[in-house]
Design a protein around this motif. Sequence first.
Motif, PDB file in Angstrom:
ATOM      1  N   LYS A   1      42.717  33.297  35.481  1.00 22.95           N
ATOM      2  CA  LYS A   1      43.049  33.772  36.827  1.00 22.95           C
ATOM      3  C   LYS A   1      42.671  35.245  36.971  1.00 22.95           C
ATOM      4  O   LYS A   1      42.168  35.665  38.014  1.00 22.95           O
ATOM      5  CB  LYS A   1      44.547  33.591  37.089  1.00 22.95           C
ATOM      6  CG  LYS A   1      45.019  32.139  37.044  1.00 22.95           C
ATOM      7  CD  LYS A   1      46.532  32.064  37.223  1.00 22.95           C
ATOM      8  CE  LYS A   1      47.032  30.637  37.084  1.00 22.95           C
ATOM      9  NZ  LYS A   1      48.519  30.553  37.187  1.00 22.95           N
ATOM     10  N   ASP A   2      42.931  36.017  35.919  1.00 27.30           N
ATOM     11  CA  ASP A   2      42.576  37.436  35.939  1.00 27.30           C
ATOM     12  C   ASP A   2      41.079  37.633  36.131  1.00 27.30           C
ATOM     13  O   ASP A   2      40.633  38.490  36.897  1.00 27.30           O
ATOM     14  CB  ASP A   2      42.999  38.103  34.627  1.00 27.30           C
ATOM     15  CG  ASP A   2      44.453  38.549  34.651  1.00 27.30           C
ATOM     16  OD1 ASP A   2      45.124  38.279  35.654  1.00 27.30           O
ATOM     17  OD2 ASP A   2      44.891  39.149  33.672  1.00 27.30           O
TER      18      ASP A   2
ATOM     19  N   LYS B   1      36.406  38.906  42.098  1.00 32.00           N
ATOM     20  CA  LYS B   1      36.493  38.965  43.553  1.00 32.00           C
ATOM     21  C   LYS B   1      36.929  40.347  44.038  1.00 32.00           C
ATOM     22  O   LYS B   1      36.931  40.619  45.243  1.00 32.00           O
ATOM     23  CB  LYS B   1      37.496  37.926  44.059  1.00 32.00           C
ATOM     24  CG  LYS B   1      37.047  36.476  43.865  1.00 32.00           C
ATOM     25  CD  LYS B   1      38.115  35.516  44.374  1.00 32.00           C
ATOM     26  CE  LYS B   1      37.666  34.060  44.243  1.00 32.00           C
ATOM     27  NZ  LYS B   1      38.730  33.118  44.709  1.00 32.00           N
TER      28      LYS B   1
ATOM     29  N   GLU C   1      40.103  36.906  39.704  1.00 30.28           N
ATOM     30  CA  GLU C   1      40.580  37.927  40.633  1.00 30.28           C
ATOM     31  C   GLU C   1      39.791  39.229  40.491  1.00 30.28           C
ATOM     32  O   GLU C   1      39.469  39.892  41.483  1.00 30.28           O
ATOM     33  CB  GLU C   1      42.075  38.181  40.410  1.00 30.28           C
ATOM     34  CG  GLU C   1      42.942  37.017  40.891  1.00 30.28           C
ATOM     35  CD  GLU C   1      44.421  37.257  40.660  1.00 30.28           C
ATOM     36  OE1 GLU C   1      44.761  38.291  40.040  1.00 30.28           O
ATOM     37  OE2 GLU C   1      45.236  36.426  41.094  1.00 30.28           O
ATOM     38  N   GLN C   2      39.466  39.595  39.235  1.00 29.87           N
ATOM     39  CA  GLN C   2      38.680  40.814  39.021  1.00 29.87           C
ATOM     40  C   GLN C   2      37.276  40.658  39.586  1.00 29.87           C
ATOM     41  O   GLN C   2      36.713  41.602  40.151  1.00 29.87           O
ATOM     42  CB  GLN C   2      38.628  41.138  37.527  1.00 29.87           C
ATOM     43  CG  GLN C   2      39.963  41.625  36.982  1.00 29.87           C
ATOM     44  CD  GLN C   2      39.882  41.969  35.508  1.00 29.87           C
ATOM     45  OE1 GLN C   2      39.078  42.780  35.086  1.00 29.87           O
ATOM     46  NE2 GLN C   2      40.723  41.330  34.708  1.00 29.87           N
TER      47      GLN C   2
ATOM     48  N   LYS D   1      46.375  40.925  33.625  1.00 29.43           N
ATOM     49  CA  LYS D   1      46.547  41.742  34.835  1.00 29.43           C
ATOM     50  C   LYS D   1      46.132  43.198  34.601  1.00 29.43           C
ATOM     51  O   LYS D   1      46.713  44.130  35.179  1.00 29.43           O
ATOM     52  CB  LYS D   1      47.991  41.656  35.344  1.00 29.43           C
ATOM     53  CG  LYS D   1      48.447  40.228  35.638  1.00 29.43           C
ATOM     54  CD  LYS D   1      49.821  40.167  36.282  1.00 29.43           C
ATOM     55  CE  LYS D   1      50.230  38.728  36.522  1.00 29.43           C
ATOM     56  NZ  LYS D   1      51.567  38.629  37.156  1.00 29.43           N
TER      57      LYS D   1
ATOM     58  N   PHE E   1      39.944  41.388  43.805  1.00 25.44           N
ATOM     59  CA  PHE E   1      41.268  41.193  44.391  1.00 25.44           C
ATOM     60  C   PHE E   1      42.336  41.830  43.514  1.00 25.44           C
ATOM     61  O   PHE E   1      42.425  41.546  42.325  1.00 25.44           O
ATOM     62  CB  PHE E   1      41.559  39.698  44.548  1.00 25.44           C
ATOM     63  CG  PHE E   1      42.949  39.392  45.045  1.00 25.44           C
ATOM     64  CD1 PHE E   1      43.278  39.575  46.374  1.00 25.44           C
ATOM     65  CD2 PHE E   1      43.929  38.912  44.173  1.00 25.44           C
ATOM     66  CE1 PHE E   1      44.559  39.295  46.833  1.00 25.44           C
ATOM     67  CE2 PHE E   1      45.206  38.628  44.621  1.00 25.44           C
ATOM     68  CZ  PHE E   1      45.520  38.814  45.960  1.00 25.44           C
TER      69      PHE E   1
END
Length: 313
Positions: free
Chosen positions: A79-80, A86, A83-84, A280, A88
């Motif tokens: 997930k990290d 993107k 997100e990175q 994160k 986000f």
Amino acid sequence: MTITQLQYVLAVAEHKNFTLAAEKCFVTQPTLSMQIQKIEEELKIQIFDRTKKPIQLTDIGQKIVNQAKNIVNEANRIKDIVEQQKGFIGGEFRLGIIPTIMPTLLPMFLNNFIKKYPKVKLIIEELNTDEIILRLKNGHLDAAIAATPLMEEKLKEIVLYYEPFVAYIPENHKIANKLEIEVSDLNLDEILLLQDGHCFRDGILNLCKNQGVVSGNSFQLESGSFETLIRLADEGLGTTLLPFLHTLDLKEKDKSKLHHFKEPKPAREVSLVFPKTELKIHIIEALRQTIAGVIKGAIVFQNVEIISPISKK
């Protein structure tokens, strides 16, 4: 086996109780028990010894839990990565802060951070150092702000700033006229301390380790409040030491009782602490940059001697 099943195993291993683990995972106890039983049947072993109260891990169960932690962390890392990629920066982020840092540092950076990163849901808890270490290791905190070094193999530290110790000396004290003081000027027997469990207390004890022992007073006080220690010092009941940031908001009449140490000034190292898995990390870096932006104007000391926050028995 599934990631969800492994999360159930980790919950039972932590809470040593199927009902409590189910509550923490937001499922019914029969559902959680059935999923764990499926793993045990698949592997043809027992992860938990259910005959003991509280429930205990079997030897093989402990090894499985250790591996399950790695697997769940690596799954979260996916997930990290997304997100990175993107760009986000958002989602829930759990931050622990020790009590002697929370009141001064948090108001300095919180408003800036939430304005710059409105999609991050910060969940902030005031915790002592031992609680922070435990929760970071158990995955219940994403990061923490604490006095370092903590010397914990599984945790990583990024220094935010160095904060000197400042002595608060009442006007009628024998060293009240000294502009700058030395550690040798202190008498540990008369220093008012925070209660046990505060790393700032341990820092003072480490700083004054050769200055005598606490004994012989007509009263014993252990407080969680710097304000209480200051007021008692004003009553002539002793002296105390404060972190530098805490001195900035004192009244002018109280500031006149502050005494800085000669260089190298004894200081605590304040760091962002997080698991070496670096989950994160994009939010951790955003937090670091925000704090760095507001702290550089307040902390300008360079020639310091870092005092360990670890209790030395």
